[in-house]
Design a protein around this motif. Sequence first.
Motif, short mmCIF file in Angstrom:
data_model
loop_
_atom_site.label_atom_id
_atom_site.label_comp_id
_atom_site.label_asym_id
_atom_site.label_seq_id
_atom_site.Cartn_x
_atom_site.Cartn_y
_atom_site.Cartn_z
N SER A 10 0.77 -1.25 0.03
CA SER A 10 -0.06 0.05 0.08
C SER A 10 0.73 1.23 0.02
O SER A 10 1.09 1.98 1.06
CB SER A 10 -0.82 -0.10 1.36
OG SER A 10 -1.98 0.91 1.21
N VAL A 11 1.60 1.25 -1.22
CA VAL A 11 2.66 2.51 -1.29
C VAL A 11 2.32 2.99 -2.64
O VAL A 11 2.01 2.48 -3.51
CB VAL A 11 3.97 1.87 -1.04
CG1 VAL A 11 5.23 2.98 -1.11
CG2 VAL A 11 4.31 0.73 -0.03
N GLU A 12 2.35 4.54 -2.53
CA GLU A 12 2.16 4.98 -3.96
C GLU A 12 3.53 5.09 -4.55
O GLU A 12 4.52 4.74 -4.45
CB GLU A 12 1.88 6.44 -3.65
CG GLU A 12 2.71 7.35 -3.03
CD GLU A 12 3.07 7.42 -1.67
OE1 GLU A 12 3.86 8.26 -0.83
OE2 GLU A 12 2.40 6.38 -0.89
N GLU A 35 -3.58 -0.33 -4.72
CA GLU A 35 -3.35 1.24 -4.90
C GLU A 35 -4.44 2.12 -4.04
O GLU A 35 -5.66 1.51 -4.07
CB GLU A 35 -3.55 1.31 -6.58
CG GLU A 35 -2.43 0.96 -7.13
CD GLU A 35 -2.70 1.13 -8.73
OE1 GLU A 35 -2.16 2.26 -8.95
OE2 GLU A 35 -3.58 0.73 -9.36
N GLY A 36 -3.95 3.11 -3.71
CA GLY A 36 -4.99 3.89 -2.87
C GLY A 36 -6.00 4.48 -3.66
O GLY A 36 -7.16 4.88 -3.18
N SER A 37 -5.96 4.30 -5.07
CA SER A 37 -6.78 4.96 -6.03
C SER A 37 -8.19 4.07 -6.01
O SER A 37 -9.20 4.44 -6.37
CB SER A 37 -6.41 5.24 -7.41
OG SER A 37 -6.05 3.90 -7.89
N PRO A 145 0.67 3.75 -13.45
CA PRO A 145 0.38 3.35 -11.99
C PRO A 145 1.08 1.76 -11.61
O PRO A 145 1.23 1.07 -12.40
CB PRO A 145 -1.38 3.27 -12.17
CG PRO A 145 -1.50 3.94 -13.25
CD PRO A 145 -0.35 3.71 -14.41
N VAL A 146 1.04 1.84 -10.17
CA VAL A 146 1.96 0.60 -9.90
C VAL A 146 1.08 -0.38 -9.85
O VAL A 146 1.65 -1.65 -9.93
CB VAL A 146 2.35 0.98 -8.18
CG1 VAL A 146 3.28 1.90 -8.22
CG2 VAL A 146 1.12 1.06 -7.45
N GLY A 147 -0.39 -0.58 -9.97
CA GLY A 147 -1.15 -1.89 -10.20
C GLY A 147 -1.37 -1.93 -11.55
O GLY A 147 -2.08 -2.98 -11.98
N PHE A 148 -0.50 -1.27 -12.54
CA PHE A 148 -0.85 -1.56 -14.00
C PHE A 148 0.40 -2.15 -14.65
O PHE A 148 1.58 -2.02 -14.12
CB PHE A 148 -1.14 -0.25 -14.83
CG PHE A 148 -1.27 -0.15 -16.04
CD1 PHE A 148 -2.17 -1.17 -16.73
CD2 PHE A 148 -0.82 0.87 -16.92
CE1 PHE A 148 -2.25 -1.33 -18.16
CE2 PHE A 148 -1.02 0.98 -18.37
CZ PHE A 148 -1.77 -0.34 -18.61
N ASP A 149 0.28 -3.23 -15.19
CA ASP A 149 1.42 -4.29 -15.51
C ASP A 149 2.52 -3.52 -16.35
O ASP A 149 3.55 -3.98 -16.70
CB ASP A 149 1.08 -5.57 -16.22
CG ASP A 149 0.71 -5.36 -17.56
OD1 ASP A 149 0.13 -4.48 -17.90
OD2 ASP A 149 0.81 -6.46 -18.28
N TYR A 414 -11.44 4.25 -13.10
CA TYR A 414 -11.59 3.83 -14.38
C TYR A 414 -12.65 3.02 -14.85
O TYR A 414 -13.07 2.72 -16.05
CB TYR A 414 -10.04 3.17 -14.94
CG TYR A 414 -9.84 1.68 -14.42
CD1 TYR A 414 -10.23 0.77 -15.16
CD2 TYR A 414 -9.03 1.68 -13.19
CE1 TYR A 414 -10.06 -0.61 -14.69
CE2 TYR A 414 -8.93 0.40 -12.84
CZ TYR A 414 -9.47 -0.93 -13.52
OH TYR A 414 -9.14 -2.03 -13.06
N LEU A 415 -13.15 2.14 -13.79
CA LEU A 415 -14.43 1.39 -14.23
C LEU A 415 -15.78 2.22 -13.91
O LEU A 415 -16.86 1.77 -14.27
CB LEU A 415 -14.55 0.32 -13.26
CG LEU A 415 -13.23 -0.80 -13.41
CD1 LEU A 415 -13.41 -1.85 -12.33
CD2 LEU A 415 -13.61 -1.30 -15.12
#
Length: 440
Positions: A10-12, A35-37, A145-149, A414-415
Amino acid sequence: MGPEVRVGLSVERSLEWVVAVLGVVKAGGAYVPLEGSNPAERLRWMKREAGVAVVVGREELVEEVAESADVVVSLDADAALIGRQPKSNPPLRGDGRSLAYVMYTSGSTGTPKGVGVPQKAVARLVKGATYARFSAEEVWLQLAPVGFDASTLEVWGALLNGAKLVVYPAKELALEEVAATLKAHQVTSLWLTAALFEQMQAYQPEALAGVKQVLAGGDVLPVQRVKERLRAGGTLINGYGPTENTTFTTTWRMQKESDVGERGAPIGRPVEGTEVYVLDEGLRPVAVGVPGELYAGGEGLARGYVGKPELTAERFVPSPFGEGERLYRTGDVVRWRDDGALEFLGRRDGQVKVRGYRIELGEVEEGLKQQAGVKEAVAVVRQERGDKRLVGYVVGEVEGTAVKEGMRRRLPEYLVPTVVVVLEALPLTANGKVDRRELP
């Protein structure tokens, strides 16, 4: 910590993010971006679904995710303890088969899917690859984004090759600030979504021209902007690939306008360590020029979907071309060109791409139906002035703005549809299905 232990981060996007990722993998574990988003409810669900054993992050972000039973490492509260740890390199734990990370993508059933990727798949992406330059002389920008591959390419493309990694601050992207970052740090290698590439080429062409190799993808590249980039003397690499095959499956390098092609940029040829097949419904290869579904195999394949063996078996199928091998069914319809490159034609299902994000319309529609007062719902993608928008249509005693706000509490931005339209009834075809062509 050790092989297969999953650590929720849980880090930006920051230096601390890179350090945390490197630490988790060196300890033999697998990182799970939280991600915090994302809404807190969704993050907690993802954490439980992935089997996260430890949560690492900044205190204010961890509070959104952690539950009472969780083991938590706070980068703030535990800073002194962390600082007293040895600085020596830890002993090797795990190997190429060990899980490197779990990343979540949109799911057609209404819940996200966690894709488990092994270390060897990451190595195949950036070590010994020739589709782009990977060397100690490169300067990569981590912009995804960190959660995007795409972050896999940026972070490991730099770290595993001794290159410099410049981390863009954790804030909304502003074209002027991205341009200033590219110039200030003399970035040489850059990944952009198709939508962001179009914006940068249109409004910051000078800054983009200074980047030696630009990789773009996630959607169909805009032909006009591609040709502008090539006329300016820059290299552009069209990168295609689902998360399930570790960022890139195929690429197409363009250095002159003739590389673009009459129908736009092809998605190209398989990267090293990857096999691709264009098959019919009977898993038989189709001829050149004939549309078929793209199947991918090789070292880049994910293990499958975490905690979803049935879905894994459905999408990762035994290969008819090699004993014990697997292929991933991409759902993408493609065809071979005469020159051996692949051309993207569309999808077989309800998956779409909006601003680089992979979206299952089924998950959006399920989110709409869960809102109070909504009886029926459907989601579509509209193209306006070259930009894609997600639009929701609902039936019920509701207001569109209230439905949007309700979705924001459950789904990442985004959803959430750009606009929600309330109708008295959904238009239907003669066989009783929703007629998407008749939606206003």
